[in-house]
Design an enzyme around this catalytic site. Structure first.
Site, PDB file in Angstrom:
ATOM      1  N   GLY A  14       0.819  -1.204   0.000  1.00 22.15           N
ATOM      2  CA  GLY A  14       0.000   0.000   0.000  1.00 22.15           C
ATOM      3  C   GLY A  14       0.858   1.262   0.000  1.00 22.15           C
ATOM      4  O   GLY A  14       2.092   1.200  -0.054  1.00 22.15           O
ATOM      5  N   GLY A  40      -3.846  -2.572  -2.468  1.00 16.30           N
ATOM      6  CA  GLY A  40      -2.434  -2.266  -2.721  1.00 16.30           C
ATOM      7  C   GLY A  40      -2.024  -2.646  -4.130  1.00 16.30           C
ATOM      8  O   GLY A  40      -2.810  -3.180  -4.901  1.00 16.30           O
ATOM      9  N   GLY A 106      -1.266 -11.905  18.574  1.00 19.37           N
ATOM     10  CA  GLY A 106      -0.887 -13.277  18.928  1.00 19.37           C
ATOM     11  C   GLY A 106       0.497 -13.602  18.393  1.00 19.37           C
ATOM     12  O   GLY A 106       1.335 -14.192  19.100  1.00 19.37           O
ATOM     13  N   ALA A 118      -1.269   0.937  13.145  1.00 20.18           N
ATOM     14  CA  ALA A 118      -1.618   2.189  12.468  1.00 20.18           C
ATOM     15  C   ALA A 118      -3.051   2.547  12.836  1.00 20.18           C
ATOM     16  O   ALA A 118      -3.999   1.993  12.295  1.00 20.18           O
ATOM     17  CB  ALA A 118      -1.499   2.005  10.956  1.00 20.18           C
ATOM     18  N   TYR A 149     -14.927   1.783   9.590  1.00 17.83           N
ATOM     19  CA  TYR A 149     -13.495   2.089   9.692  1.00 17.83           C
ATOM     20  C   TYR A 149     -13.164   2.603  11.098  1.00 17.83           C
ATOM     21  O   TYR A 149     -12.277   2.092  11.769  1.00 17.83           O
ATOM     22  CB  TYR A 149     -13.153   3.138   8.636  1.00 17.83           C
ATOM     23  CG  TYR A 149     -11.702   3.558   8.569  1.00 17.83           C
ATOM     24  CD1 TYR A 149     -10.721   2.665   8.154  1.00 17.83           C
ATOM     25  CD2 TYR A 149     -11.318   4.872   8.873  1.00 17.83           C
ATOM     26  CE1 TYR A 149      -9.378   3.068   8.054  1.00 17.83           C
ATOM     27  CE2 TYR A 149      -9.995   5.278   8.767  1.00 17.83           C
ATOM     28  CZ  TYR A 149      -9.031   4.366   8.356  1.00 17.83           C
ATOM     29  OH  TYR A 149      -7.711   4.780   8.259  1.00 17.83           O
ATOM     30  N   THR A 179      -2.310  11.936   5.326  1.00 15.41           N
ATOM     31  CA  THR A 179      -0.944  11.914   4.800  1.00 15.41           C
ATOM     32  C   THR A 179      -1.008  11.778   3.280  1.00 15.41           C
ATOM     33  O   THR A 179      -1.932  11.147   2.753  1.00 15.41           O
ATOM     34  CB  THR A 179      -0.181  10.733   5.428  1.00 15.41           C
ATOM     35  OG1 THR A 179      -0.187  10.918   6.845  1.00 15.41           O
ATOM     36  CG2 THR A 179       1.255  10.662   4.950  1.00 15.41           C
TER      37      THR A 179
HETATM   38  P1  NAD Z   1      -3.518   1.628   1.297  1.00 17.67           P
HETATM   39  O1  NAD Z   1      -4.888   1.178   0.898  1.00 17.67           O
HETATM   40  O2  NAD Z   1      -2.648   2.245   0.276  1.00 17.67           O
HETATM   41  O3  NAD Z   1      -2.714   0.407   1.938  1.00 17.67           O
HETATM   42  C1  NAD Z   1      -3.302  -0.583   2.722  1.00 17.67           C
HETATM   43  C2  NAD Z   1      -2.702  -1.919   2.320  1.00 17.67           C
HETATM   44  O4  NAD Z   1      -3.250  -2.950   3.159  1.00 17.67           O
HETATM   45  C3  NAD Z   1      -3.023  -2.308   0.877  1.00 17.67           C
HETATM   46  O5  NAD Z   1      -1.841  -2.698   0.209  1.00 17.67           O
HETATM   47  C4  NAD Z   1      -4.006  -3.478   1.025  1.00 17.67           C
HETATM   48  O6  NAD Z   1      -3.940  -4.380  -0.051  1.00 17.67           O
HETATM   49  C5  NAD Z   1      -3.556  -4.074   2.346  1.00 17.67           C
HETATM   50  N1  NAD Z   1      -4.594  -4.863   3.017  1.00 17.67           N
HETATM   51  C6  NAD Z   1      -5.869  -4.484   3.315  1.00 17.67           C
HETATM   52  N2  NAD Z   1      -6.515  -5.470   3.958  1.00 17.67           N
HETATM   53  C7  NAD Z   1      -5.625  -6.499   4.099  1.00 17.67           C
HETATM   54  C8  NAD Z   1      -5.681  -7.788   4.682  1.00 17.67           C
HETATM   55  N3  NAD Z   1      -6.807  -8.253   5.240  1.00 17.67           N
HETATM   56  N4  NAD Z   1      -4.579  -8.581   4.658  1.00 17.67           N
HETATM   57  C9  NAD Z   1      -3.430  -8.140   4.082  1.00 17.67           C
HETATM   58  N5  NAD Z   1      -3.318  -6.922   3.508  1.00 17.67           N
HETATM   59  C10 NAD Z   1      -4.396  -6.111   3.501  1.00 17.67           C
HETATM   60  O7  NAD Z   1      -3.727   2.604   2.561  1.00 17.67           O
HETATM   61  P2  NAD Z   1      -2.650   3.515   3.322  1.00 17.67           P
HETATM   62  O8  NAD Z   1      -3.028   4.922   3.114  1.00 17.67           O
HETATM   63  O9  NAD Z   1      -1.282   3.075   2.978  1.00 17.67           O
HETATM   64  O10 NAD Z   1      -2.986   3.155   4.830  1.00 17.67           O
HETATM   65  C11 NAD Z   1      -2.205   2.234   5.555  1.00 17.67           C
HETATM   66  C12 NAD Z   1      -2.619   2.224   7.015  1.00 17.67           C
HETATM   67  O11 NAD Z   1      -2.481   3.527   7.572  1.00 17.67           O
HETATM   68  C13 NAD Z   1      -4.069   1.795   7.237  1.00 17.67           C
HETATM   69  O12 NAD Z   1      -4.140   1.010   8.400  1.00 17.67           O
HETATM   70  C14 NAD Z   1      -4.771   3.118   7.465  1.00 17.67           C
HETATM   71  O13 NAD Z   1      -5.912   2.964   8.278  1.00 17.67           O
HETATM   72  C15 NAD Z   1      -3.699   3.946   8.152  1.00 17.67           C
HETATM   73  N6  NAD Z   1      -3.911   5.390   7.968  1.00 17.67           N
HETATM   74  C16 NAD Z   1      -3.582   6.000   6.787  1.00 17.67           C
HETATM   75  C17 NAD Z   1      -3.799   7.367   6.650  1.00 17.67           C
HETATM   76  C18 NAD Z   1      -3.415   8.100   5.395  1.00 17.67           C
HETATM   77  O14 NAD Z   1      -3.586   9.328   5.334  1.00 17.67           O
HETATM   78  N7  NAD Z   1      -2.868   7.462   4.381  1.00 17.67           N
HETATM   79  C19 NAD Z   1      -4.384   8.100   7.698  1.00 17.67           C
HETATM   80  C20 NAD Z   1      -4.727   7.440   8.856  1.00 17.67           C
HETATM   81  C21 NAD Z   1      -4.463   6.080   8.996  1.00 17.67           C
END
Ligand code: NAD
Ligand code: UDP
Length: 327
Positions: A14, A40, A106, A118, A149, A179
């Site tokens: 991601g 991702g 775990g 995160a 969420y 971000t």
């Molecule tokens: P993103 O969608 O680009 O990345 C998330 C990744 O997690 C993806 O590659 C997806 O394929 C993978 N994924 C989802 N469910 C999965 C599962 N069950 N098993 C394995 N992989 C799985 O999102 P991001 O912006 O990179 O966000 C990453 C983390 O940061 C998340 O937990 C999000 O809640 C947190 N976050 C991001 C922001 C932001 O501004 N980008 C803000 C607050 C929190």
């Protein structure tokens, strides 16, 4: 063979996960990336596959997670993150925040690893106070569209704290505020790629509501630095990491129009339900405990991000031309 520290990063393909993989590779860790690719893209990490100290596991962390060998650290970043994504896959979002986090707790316990999760500014919901300090409990609608969420993330914090308190597990909780940067998906619905995509396609920028709602945008390198410091600190309470430079969405749209030089207009579409009216991190704790604050200004960060999206669009156009040529 070199005795490298070993770190598991979930959500590795991601936006944020891939930047974290890069950072820990640079710091000479052995990085194990895990992702089910639901939102991702392997292109984000394809440059790492040739490295000896990187491996990738295609796996859904909401099911039992197995990783052979030792682990020193786990970063749990797997979760859909944009409103468009989590509205499309609400059950998977709830599962990865709850069942996925439980599996990783775990695993961390079994491997005696330190786990950082995160979390998000969404735990504050539509906040009644501004800026939001970590002590604020939030104003969240559990059954509204964002509930899948927000409540998954609130449960994630609760179960992580419980493992810390009852099992003595080493845990860290980062509350990430909006971000941005390279490797965001142009079509993920978040405001920055939406506005840049529209500007580059010569379309009007779709502002939701009257644009008076605010956000505070942090450049990805600053966030990664904050996470790196938090992981290596001894602070186990939730910590805000974000850029306090707050802006209305209308002003943000105007900045993008100026930056792209496309002369587009802003048009107003209905505001989605429960869209937070204001959001700005109080980063007093991050400053005091991690000696961290953002370094990249919005104008600098936006320029880098725009160049990334321009290059991406040009590459896609070339691919399309090539495909047409070969028909
Ligand atoms: P993103 O969608 O680009 O990345 C998330 C990744 O997690 C993806 O590659 C997806 O394929 C993978 N994924 C989802 N469910 C999965 C599962 N069950 N098993 C394995 N992989 C799985 O999102 P991001 O912006 O990179 O966000 C990453 C983390 O940061 C998340 O937990 C999000 O809640 C947190 N976050 C991001 C922001 C932001 O501004 N980008 C803000 C607050 C929190
Ligand atoms: N937004 C907008 N136009 C878009 C996408 C989003 O005006 O095309 C607004 C959205 O209503 C919100 C803000 O921009 O007020 C940030 O939205 P985003 O989805 O990026 O993240 P959020 O902070 O709401 O999770």
């Amino acid at each position: 063979m070199k005795n490298r520290k070993r770190i598991l990063i979930t959500g590795a393909a991601g936006f944020l996960g891939s930047h974290l993989c890069d950072r820990f590779i640079t710091e000479d860790y052995h990085v194990i990336g895990m992702d089910n690719l639901i939102t991702g893209d392997l292109q984000n990490i394809e440059h790492l596959f040739k490295l000896q100290n990187f491996e990738f596991h295609h796996h859904d962390v909401s099911t039992f997670v197995y990783v052979p060998g030792d682990l020193d650290f786990i970063l749990h970043f797997a979760s859909p993150a944009s409103p468009i994504d989590y509205l499309k896959i609400p059950i998977q979002t709830l599962k990865v925040g709850s069942l996925g986090t439980h599996n990783l707790l775990g695993l961390a316990r079994a491997k005696k690893a330190r786990l950082l999760i995160a979390s998000t500014s969404e735990v504050y919901g539509d906040p009644n106070i501004n800026p939001q300090p970590e002590e604020y409990w939030g104003n969240v609608n559990p059954v509204g569209p964002r509930g899948v969420y927000d409540e998954a993330k609130r449960f994630q914090e609760a179960i992580t704290m419980a493992y810390h308190t009852f099992h003595g597990l080493e845990t860290r909780i980062v509350r990430i505020f909006n971000t941005y940067g390279p490797r965001m998906r142009l079509n993920d619905g978040r405001v920055l790629p939406a506005f840049i995509g529209e500007a580059l396609r010569g379309e009007p920028l779709t502002m939701f509501g009257d644009g008076s709602q605010t956000r505070s945008f942090c450049y990805v390198d600053d966030l990664v630095e904050g996470i790196y410091r938090l992981l290596h600190s001894d602070y186990s309470q939730p910590m805000n990491i974000g850029n306090p430079d707050e802006i209305t969405i209308k002003e943000f749209g105007e900045e993008i129009i100026k930056l792209t030089g496309t002369g587009q207009k802003l048009i107003s579409l209905p505001l989605p339900q429960d869209d937070p009216k204001q959001r700005r991190p109080d980063i007093t704790k991050a400053k005091a405990i991690l000696d961290w604050e953002p370094k990249v200004s919005r104008s600098e960060g936006l320029k880098i991000t725009l160049n990334y999206f321009k290059a991406l669009t040009e590459r896609e156009l070339i691919h399309k031309d090539f495909a047409l040529f070969n028909r």
